[in-house]
Design a protein around this motif. Sequence first.
Motif, PDB file in Angstrom:
ATOM      1  N   ALA A  20      51.210 -11.459   0.769  1.00  0.00           N
ATOM      2  CA  ALA A  20      51.267 -12.897   0.557  1.00  0.00           C
ATOM      3  C   ALA A  20      50.137 -13.403  -0.322  1.00  0.00           C
ATOM      4  O   ALA A  20      50.161 -14.531  -0.764  1.00  0.00           O
ATOM      5  N   GLN A  22      47.159 -13.956   0.607  1.00  0.00           N
ATOM      6  CA  GLN A  22      46.225 -14.746   1.390  1.00  0.00           C
ATOM      7  C   GLN A  22      44.900 -14.010   1.556  1.00  0.00           C
ATOM      8  O   GLN A  22      43.861 -14.610   1.471  1.00  0.00           O
ATOM      9  N   ALA A 134      62.432 -15.474  -4.948  1.00  0.00           N
ATOM     10  CA  ALA A 134      62.564 -16.870  -4.536  1.00  0.00           C
ATOM     11  C   ALA A 134      63.993 -17.227  -4.134  1.00  0.00           C
ATOM     12  O   ALA A 134      64.199 -18.243  -3.479  1.00  0.00           O
ATOM     13  N   HIS A 137      63.427 -15.739  -0.301  1.00  0.00           N
ATOM     14  CA  HIS A 137      62.135 -16.058   0.309  1.00  0.00           C
ATOM     15  C   HIS A 137      61.768 -17.486  -0.097  1.00  0.00           C
ATOM     16  O   HIS A 137      61.279 -17.719  -1.211  1.00  0.00           O
ATOM     17  N   THR A 138      62.002 -18.420   0.797  1.00  0.00           N
ATOM     18  CA  THR A 138      61.859 -19.835   0.472  1.00  0.00           C
ATOM     19  C   THR A 138      60.430 -20.240   0.130  1.00  0.00           C
ATOM     20  O   THR A 138      60.225 -21.239  -0.540  1.00  0.00           O
ATOM     21  N   GLN A 139      59.455 -19.460   0.561  1.00  0.00           N
ATOM     22  CA  GLN A 139      58.053 -19.777   0.290  1.00  0.00           C
ATOM     23  C   GLN A 139      57.445 -18.864  -0.781  1.00  0.00           C
ATOM     24  O   GLN A 139      56.232 -18.862  -0.978  1.00  0.00           O
ATOM     25  N   GLN A 142      54.822 -20.033  -3.253  1.00  0.00           N
ATOM     26  CA  GLN A 142      53.491 -20.229  -2.679  1.00  0.00           C
ATOM     27  C   GLN A 142      52.844 -18.890  -2.315  1.00  0.00           C
ATOM     28  O   GLN A 142      51.761 -18.864  -1.737  1.00  0.00           O
ATOM     29  N   VAL A 144      54.117 -16.625  -0.202  1.00  0.00           N
ATOM     30  CA  VAL A 144      54.389 -16.277   1.195  1.00  0.00           C
ATOM     31  C   VAL A 144      55.759 -15.620   1.274  1.00  0.00           C
ATOM     32  O   VAL A 144      56.764 -16.213   0.873  1.00  0.00           O
ATOM     33  N   ASP A 146      57.033 -14.152   4.257  1.00  0.00           N
ATOM     34  CA  ASP A 146      57.292 -13.957   5.683  1.00  0.00           C
ATOM     35  C   ASP A 146      58.800 -13.889   5.913  1.00  0.00           C
ATOM     36  O   ASP A 146      59.556 -14.728   5.415  1.00  0.00           O
ATOM     37  N   ASP A 149      60.888 -16.945   6.878  1.00  0.00           N
ATOM     38  CA  ASP A 149      61.205 -17.973   5.891  1.00  0.00           C
ATOM     39  C   ASP A 149      62.290 -17.509   4.914  1.00  0.00           C
ATOM     40  O   ASP A 149      62.392 -18.027   3.820  1.00  0.00           O
TER      41      ASP A 149
END
Length: 154
Positions: A20, A22, A134, A137-139, A142, A144, A146, A149
Amino acid sequence: MSATLAWRAALLSPLLLPLAGQARDGVRVPSNPLYQQECAACHVAYPPGALPAASWRRLMQNLPNHFGTDASLDPAAVRQLSAWLDQYAATGRRAQQAPPDDRITRSAWFQRKHDEIAPRTWQLPKVKSPANCAACHTQAPQGVFDEHDVHIPR
């Protein structure tokens, strides 16, 4: 947050964070506006942890022929992006072997994570290919990815 949900999040976080963008090895991966500007203009700005450093180096050295597209950048941008990708590239098992043709979608971890996806799903008009993160994976924009999502289009 329920105790079960908190426990699940604690277990999954170390697995999701490197992809991700992060954090990686406890170090937060900073956003890179140039990467967003140049790479996300054509596709999802894949997290640096999606490929080993050697793959990113080859991709950055061959931008005039980036999967059939000329994605050339000025030398200063190439240097800046290459250093950032190298610093935050995949580590551990994900870094041990470059995927065929340096394609994220052909990496062992990607194949393993998507093995339950029916081949026909990749051909749906709204999906088109495994590289179109995309679409499901809706996020993804950004950074992410996960699995909670995920929404597979019909």
